[in-house]
Design a protein around this motif. Structure first.
Motif, PDB file in Angstrom:
ATOM      1  N   ASP A   6       0.823  -1.214   0.000  1.00  0.00           N
ATOM      2  CA  ASP A   6       0.000   0.000   0.000  1.00  0.00           C
ATOM      3  C   ASP A   6       0.854   1.260   0.000  1.00  0.00           C
ATOM      4  OD1 ASP A   6      -2.087  -1.734   0.057  1.00  0.00           O
ATOM      5  OD2 ASP A   6      -2.877  -1.131   2.013  1.00  0.00           O
TER       6      ASP A   6
ATOM      7  N   LYS B 293       0.918   3.342  -3.151  1.00  0.00           N
ATOM      8  CA  LYS B 293      -0.115   4.341  -3.434  1.00  0.00           C
ATOM      9  C   LYS B 293       0.380   5.735  -3.061  1.00  0.00           C
ATOM     10  CE  LYS B 293      -3.828   1.032  -2.390  1.00  0.00           C
ATOM     11  NZ  LYS B 293      -4.984   0.725  -1.503  1.00  0.00           N
ATOM     12  N   HIS B 294       1.024   5.817  -1.903  1.00  0.00           N
ATOM     13  CA  HIS B 294       1.565   7.104  -1.458  1.00  0.00           C
ATOM     14  C   HIS B 294       2.723   7.540  -2.359  1.00  0.00           C
ATOM     15  CE1 HIS B 294       3.197  10.246   1.104  1.00  0.00           C
ATOM     16  NE2 HIS B 294       4.353   9.612   1.119  1.00  0.00           N
TER      17      HIS B 294
ATOM     18  N   GLY C 247      -0.925   9.361  -5.452  1.00  0.00           N
ATOM     19  CA  GLY C 247      -2.348   9.287  -5.731  1.00  0.00           C
ATOM     20  C   GLY C 247      -2.682   9.024  -7.183  1.00  0.00           C
ATOM     21  N   GLN C 248      -1.671   8.921  -8.030  1.00  0.00           N
ATOM     22  CA  GLN C 248      -1.862   8.622  -9.449  1.00  0.00           C
ATOM     23  C   GLN C 248      -1.706   7.118  -9.693  1.00  0.00           C
ATOM     24  OE1 GLN C 248      -2.688  10.973 -11.793  1.00  0.00           O
ATOM     25  NE2 GLN C 248      -2.826  12.390 -10.047  1.00  0.00           N
ATOM     26  N   PRO C 249      -2.213   6.609 -10.828  1.00  0.00           N
ATOM     27  CA  PRO C 249      -1.984   5.197 -11.141  1.00  0.00           C
ATOM     28  C   PRO C 249      -0.494   4.898 -11.281  1.00  0.00           C
ATOM     29  CG  PRO C 249      -3.713   6.115 -12.535  1.00  0.00           C
ATOM     30  CD  PRO C 249      -3.075   7.272 -11.828  1.00  0.00           C
TER      31      PRO C 249
ATOM     32  N   ARG D 138      -4.249  -5.575  -3.847  1.00  0.00           N
ATOM     33  CA  ARG D 138      -4.180  -4.469  -2.884  1.00  0.00           C
ATOM     34  C   ARG D 138      -4.940  -3.240  -3.356  1.00  0.00           C
ATOM     35  NH1 ARG D 138      -4.175  -6.033   1.489  1.00  0.00           N
ATOM     36  NH2 ARG D 138      -4.013  -3.837   2.057  1.00  0.00           N
TER      37      ARG D 138
ATOM     38  N   ILE E  30      -4.407  -1.325  -5.951  1.00  0.00           N
ATOM     39  CA  ILE E  30      -3.521  -0.275  -6.459  1.00  0.00           C
ATOM     40  C   ILE E  30      -3.823  -0.044  -7.933  1.00  0.00           C
ATOM     41  CG2 ILE E  30      -1.111   0.375  -6.879  1.00  0.00           C
ATOM     42  CD1 ILE E  30      -0.366  -1.386  -4.476  1.00  0.00           C
ATOM     43  N   SER E  31      -4.194   1.176  -8.263  1.00  0.00           N
ATOM     44  CA  SER E  31      -4.565   1.534  -9.633  1.00  0.00           C
ATOM     45  C   SER E  31      -3.354   1.447 -10.555  1.00  0.00           C
ATOM     46  CB  SER E  31      -5.144   2.947  -9.664  1.00  0.00           C
ATOM     47  OG  SER E  31      -5.504   3.316 -10.975  1.00  0.00           O
TER      48      SER E  31
END
Length: 282
Positions: free
Chosen positions: A138, A141-142, A146-148, A165, A167-168
């Motif tokens: 995770d 993500k940070h 915040g973007q894919p 998870r 995640i984009s």
């Protein structure tokens, strides 16, 4: 003192009429590992342990196990000692065993110690284990702001693990997809080409890297033969960075916390300010 030498000494001294108390040499013990093991918490997990018999006779022993949770100052027992198995180790032999140990649920990476005991409670040795929550990835993500996360994954290993998870991901399989990608972090898992020892990068990847993209490139085999290419190398390209690492870094990504932590660390290195080339993986 070696056991054979001790026995010879006893016989020699006995011939002089001297009464000798024989203390057996150290027999079975746990071989201390160079590094802690890593497992996911919240359930039974396999932990490897090596037993060494330094004696001249076979060691037969009932091994017991007790788990402790460690902090910087304390060791809290997680229940009492329990029987594990009866073990026989031949003289001067080392055996590798796998023990299923129940780890509690944890919110953050937590250190444990598995203490191996004989039937009388004598300590045979300790195995250190880090138990991790299942959300290690995770952090990506940070890191991605915040973007894919961009992904060009010929191995098919990374995509399903990130999907679990939530995640984009943006698939980058063409020049058009590279040019349209507006994220800051990309994982590439395929084989780059090389010509006369020079690394050749896809033009679209190179152009986006120059604009400030951070790329972790996991190669199926080194494009540049050692010693020109160390295990991990960071290459500054314009305002961006390309981090070259071996694809075996991905081994066990879906089930290994150590591998997931390595992937996160590689992303952090690719996004960090340039300093110097890196000679080893994190």
């Amino acid at each position: 003192m070696p056991e054979r030498w001790a026995e010879a000494s006893v016989r020699w001294l006995a011939g002089l009429g001297v009464v000798v108390l024989v203390v057996p040499a150290r027999a079975l013990e746990v071989v201390r590992a160079a590094e802690p093991q890593h497992v996911f918490a919240d359930g039974p997990r396999a932990v490897e342990v090596r037993f060494r018999n330094d004696a001249a006779e076979p060691a037969r022993i009932e091994v017991r196990l007790r788990l402790f949770q460690l902090t910087s100052a304390t060791a809290a027992p997680m229940g009492g000692a329990r029987a594990w198995k009866a073990l026989t180790v031949l003289p001067e032999q080392t055996v590798l065993e796998s023990a299923m140990i129940e780890f509690p649920k944890v919110r953050a990476s937590t250190r444990f110690a598995a203490r191996w005991l004989d039937a009388g409670g004598k300590l045979l040795g300790v195995t250190e284990v880090w138990a991790h929550p299942d959300n290690l990835l995770d952090t990506l993500k940070h890191l991605a702001g915040g973007q894919p996360v961009g992904l060009s994954d010929a191995t098919g290993i990374i995509r399903p693990v990130l999907a679990v998870r939530g995640i984009s991901v943006s698939e980058l399989n063409s020049a058009e997809s590279w040019n349209g990608f507006r994220g800051r972090l990309v994982f590439v898992a395929n084989q780059p080409e090389s010509t006369q020892g020079e690394l050749r990068l896809e033009p679209a990847l190179l152009a986006r890297a120059k604009e400030g993209l951070a790329v972790v490139w996991l190669q199926t085999r080194p494009a540049i033969s050692p010693p020109a290419l160390p295990l991990v190398e960071r290459v500054r390209v314009g305002r961006g960075t390309i981090l070259l690492a071996p694809a075996p870094t991905l081994d066990g990504l879906d089930r290994s916390p150590a591998t997931q932590l390595t992937l996160v660390r590689l992303a952090e290195l690719a996004l960090s300010p340039p300093t110097q080339l890196l000679a080893s993986a994190p």
